[in-house]
Scaffold this active site. Structure first.
Site, PDB file in Angstrom:
ATOM      1  N   HIS A   1       1.178  -1.633   0.004  1.00 45.48           N
ATOM      2  CA  HIS A   1      -0.020  -0.282   0.140  1.00 45.48           C
ATOM      3  C   HIS A   1       1.002   1.203   0.335  1.00 45.48           C
ATOM      4  O   HIS A   1       1.567   1.102   1.013  1.00 45.48           O
ATOM      5  CB  HIS A   1      -0.614  -0.253   0.749  1.00 45.48           C
ATOM      6  CG  HIS A   1      -1.861  -0.816   1.439  1.00 45.48           C
ATOM      7  ND1 HIS A   1      -3.154  -0.045   1.209  1.00 45.48           N
ATOM      8  CD2 HIS A   1      -2.139  -2.083   0.792  1.00 45.48           C
ATOM      9  CE1 HIS A   1      -3.910  -1.205   1.115  1.00 45.48           C
ATOM     10  NE2 HIS A   1      -3.252  -2.506   0.560  1.00 45.48           N
TER      11      HIS A   1
ATOM     12  N   ARG B   1      -5.113   2.212   2.584  1.00 49.32           N
ATOM     13  CA  ARG B   1      -5.898   2.357   3.326  1.00 49.32           C
ATOM     14  C   ARG B   1      -6.180   2.472   5.272  1.00 49.32           C
ATOM     15  O   ARG B   1      -4.548   1.414   5.361  1.00 49.32           O
ATOM     16  CB  ARG B   1      -7.369   1.311   2.898  1.00 49.32           C
ATOM     17  CG  ARG B   1      -6.991   0.170   2.706  1.00 49.32           C
ATOM     18  CD  ARG B   1      -8.118  -0.316   2.986  1.00 49.32           C
ATOM     19  NE  ARG B   1      -9.545   0.202   1.810  1.00 49.32           N
ATOM     20  CZ  ARG B   1      -9.685  -0.445   0.607  1.00 49.32           C
ATOM     21  NH1 ARG B   1      -8.485  -1.698   0.049  1.00 49.32           N
ATOM     22  NH2 ARG B   1     -10.038   0.056  -0.274  1.00 49.32           N
ATOM     23  N   THR B   2      -6.313   2.276   6.150  1.00 48.25           N
ATOM     24  CA  THR B   2      -6.750   1.535   7.097  1.00 48.25           C
ATOM     25  C   THR B   2      -7.380   0.463   7.761  1.00 48.25           C
ATOM     26  O   THR B   2      -8.540   0.681   6.813  1.00 48.25           O
ATOM     27  CB  THR B   2      -7.228   2.999   8.388  1.00 48.25           C
ATOM     28  OG1 THR B   2      -5.883   4.025   8.682  1.00 48.25           O
ATOM     29  CG2 THR B   2      -7.091   2.534   9.604  1.00 48.25           C
ATOM     30  N   HIS B   3      -7.330  -0.411   7.351  1.00 45.03           N
ATOM     31  CA  HIS B   3      -8.194  -1.833   8.324  1.00 45.03           C
ATOM     32  C   HIS B   3      -8.293  -2.088   9.205  1.00 45.03           C
ATOM     33  O   HIS B   3      -7.644  -1.668  10.274  1.00 45.03           O
ATOM     34  CB  HIS B   3      -6.914  -3.254   7.504  1.00 45.03           C
ATOM     35  CG  HIS B   3      -6.974  -2.897   6.234  1.00 45.03           C
ATOM     36  ND1 HIS B   3      -5.498  -2.795   5.482  1.00 45.03           N
ATOM     37  CD2 HIS B   3      -7.483  -3.454   4.897  1.00 45.03           C
ATOM     38  CE1 HIS B   3      -4.788  -2.730   4.325  1.00 45.03           C
ATOM     39  NE2 HIS B   3      -6.370  -2.909   3.743  1.00 45.03           N
TER      40      HIS B   3
ATOM     41  N   GLU C   1      -8.764 -16.699   5.289  1.00 47.80           N
ATOM     42  CA  GLU C   1     -10.318 -17.189   5.758  1.00 47.80           C
ATOM     43  C   GLU C   1     -10.397 -18.649   5.744  1.00 47.80           C
ATOM     44  O   GLU C   1      -9.016 -19.036   5.079  1.00 47.80           O
ATOM     45  CB  GLU C   1     -11.652 -17.034   4.582  1.00 47.80           C
ATOM     46  CG  GLU C   1     -11.568 -15.128   4.497  1.00 47.80           C
ATOM     47  CD  GLU C   1     -11.064 -14.600   4.050  1.00 47.80           C
ATOM     48  OE1 GLU C   1      -9.906 -15.093   3.218  1.00 47.80           O
ATOM     49  OE2 GLU C   1      -9.880 -13.890   4.295  1.00 47.80           O
TER      50      GLU C   1
ATOM     51  N   SER D   1     -11.700  -5.657   3.708  1.00 43.04           N
ATOM     52  CA  SER D   1     -11.472  -4.353   3.563  1.00 43.04           C
ATOM     53  C   SER D   1     -12.553  -3.527   2.906  1.00 43.04           C
ATOM     54  O   SER D   1     -13.686  -4.357   2.935  1.00 43.04           O
ATOM     55  CB  SER D   1     -10.666  -3.684   2.896  1.00 43.04           C
ATOM     56  OG  SER D   1     -10.637  -3.720   1.256  1.00 43.04           O
TER      57      SER D   1
ATOM     58  N   ASN E   1      -5.416 -14.225  -5.349  1.00 46.90           N
ATOM     59  CA  ASN E   1      -5.196 -15.642  -5.960  1.00 46.90           C
ATOM     60  C   ASN E   1      -6.892 -16.073  -5.210  1.00 46.90           C
ATOM     61  O   ASN E   1      -8.044 -16.095  -5.119  1.00 46.90           O
ATOM     62  CB  ASN E   1      -4.941 -15.718  -4.175  1.00 46.90           C
ATOM     63  CG  ASN E   1      -5.444 -15.368  -3.143  1.00 46.90           C
ATOM     64  OD1 ASN E   1      -4.814 -14.169  -2.689  1.00 46.90           O
ATOM     65  ND2 ASN E   1      -6.355 -15.971  -2.333  1.00 46.90           N
TER      66      ASN E   1
END
Ligand code: R1P
Length: 268
Positions: free
Chosen positions: A67, A88-90, A189, A208, A231
């Site tokens: 990022h 961005r902030t997650h 996940e 996000s 992926n």
């Protein structure tokens, strides 16, 4: 850390700082560039200036490799001002939900009426190999969070603006559409979680975008989402997941993503 007890006041301060630092007085379009997308910032139009995110009230430097850490302003060839966040902030960073949506709220305060959210994600469909770009048609919030407080009942039935999906298809008629599910992260996940997301109707999984979309809808912005499948999701792919793979897929796709964004920015 900034006090987000009045998040819109922080967004106002950030918007003023952006105007002061970059010499602009408003924005028409906002973009958030996620994993794989940051090279897209270079082809959007005439650069008007850039400022490190960490210098702006309420923002911090991105922690995710790949990022970028800047807010940039660009004049598009159609004469509009686009403001681009190259990172961005997650939610999984643990700073709470307000910093996650602060970019969108700052863009709203700058006057932007259109928001483009991009990300890198796992794909559930076998036919979508790494490098496939998918336009977000709808989403599922599995993050366990919301940026809204109190009895803030907002309509989410056309969160991803149909008119903007049409514009994307003017630029690339073959671009598939899909449903993005946001998990909290940062762990990837499990295969069972991916199967669950698929049963629920998701085509894409990531960490996000959805909370930002809720904030954008609260602010009344039109919204476009673009996911880069970096992926196959766990269980679809037999390989272990690795952020290096996400970065490599992003680098490989960078010229195509930049081309797509450069054409889109004038079509929106
Ligand atoms: C995982 O590889 C990281 O890439 C994606 C995931 O959400 C996670 O942060 O980042 P973006 O969604 O910001 O593109």
């Amino acid at each position: 850390d900034v006090d987000f007890s009045d998040p819109w006041a922080v967004a106002d301060r950030a918007a003023r700082a952006v105007c002061d630092r970059l010499g602009i007085d408003r924005a028409d379009i906002g973009l958030v560039l996620g994993s794989g997308w940051s090279a897209g910032a270079d082809r959007l139009g005439e650069p008007l200036g850039a400022v490190p995110l960490a210098d702006l009230p309420g923002f911090s430097a991105p922690v995710v490799a790949g990022h970028g850490g800047e807010l940039r302003a660009v004049r598009t060839s159609s004469g509009r001002t686009a403001v681009v966040l190259t990172g961005r902030t997650h939610l999984y960073e643990g700073r709470g939900v307000e910093p996650v949506v602060h970019g969108v709220r700052t863009l709203a305060r700058l006057g932007a009426t259109t928001m483009v959210l991009t990300n890198g994600c796992g794909g559930l469909r076998r036919e979508w190999g790494p490098g496939t770009v998918v336009a977000i048609r709808d989403h599922i919030n599995l993050s366990g969070a919301t940026p809204l407080r109190g009895a803030t009942f907002i309509d989410m039935s056309t969160t991803w603006t149909p008119r903007l999906l049409d514009r994307v298809h003017d630029v690339d008629p073959d671009l598939p559409t899909g449903v993005y599910a946001q998990f909290h992260g940062p762990q990837y996940e499990t295969p069972a979680e991916v199967r669950m997301a698929g049963v629920l109707g998701a085509d894409l999984v990531g960490m996000s975008t959805v909370l930002e979309a809720v904030a954008a809808r609260q602010a009344g912005m039109d919204l476009l989402g673009l996911s880069l499948v970096t992926n196959h999701a766990a269980g679809i792919s037999p390989e272990p997941l690795d952020h290096q793979e996400v970065l490599a897929a992003g680098q490989a796709a960078a010229p195509r993503l930049a081309e797509l964004l450069s054409r889109l920015i004038v079509a929106l």
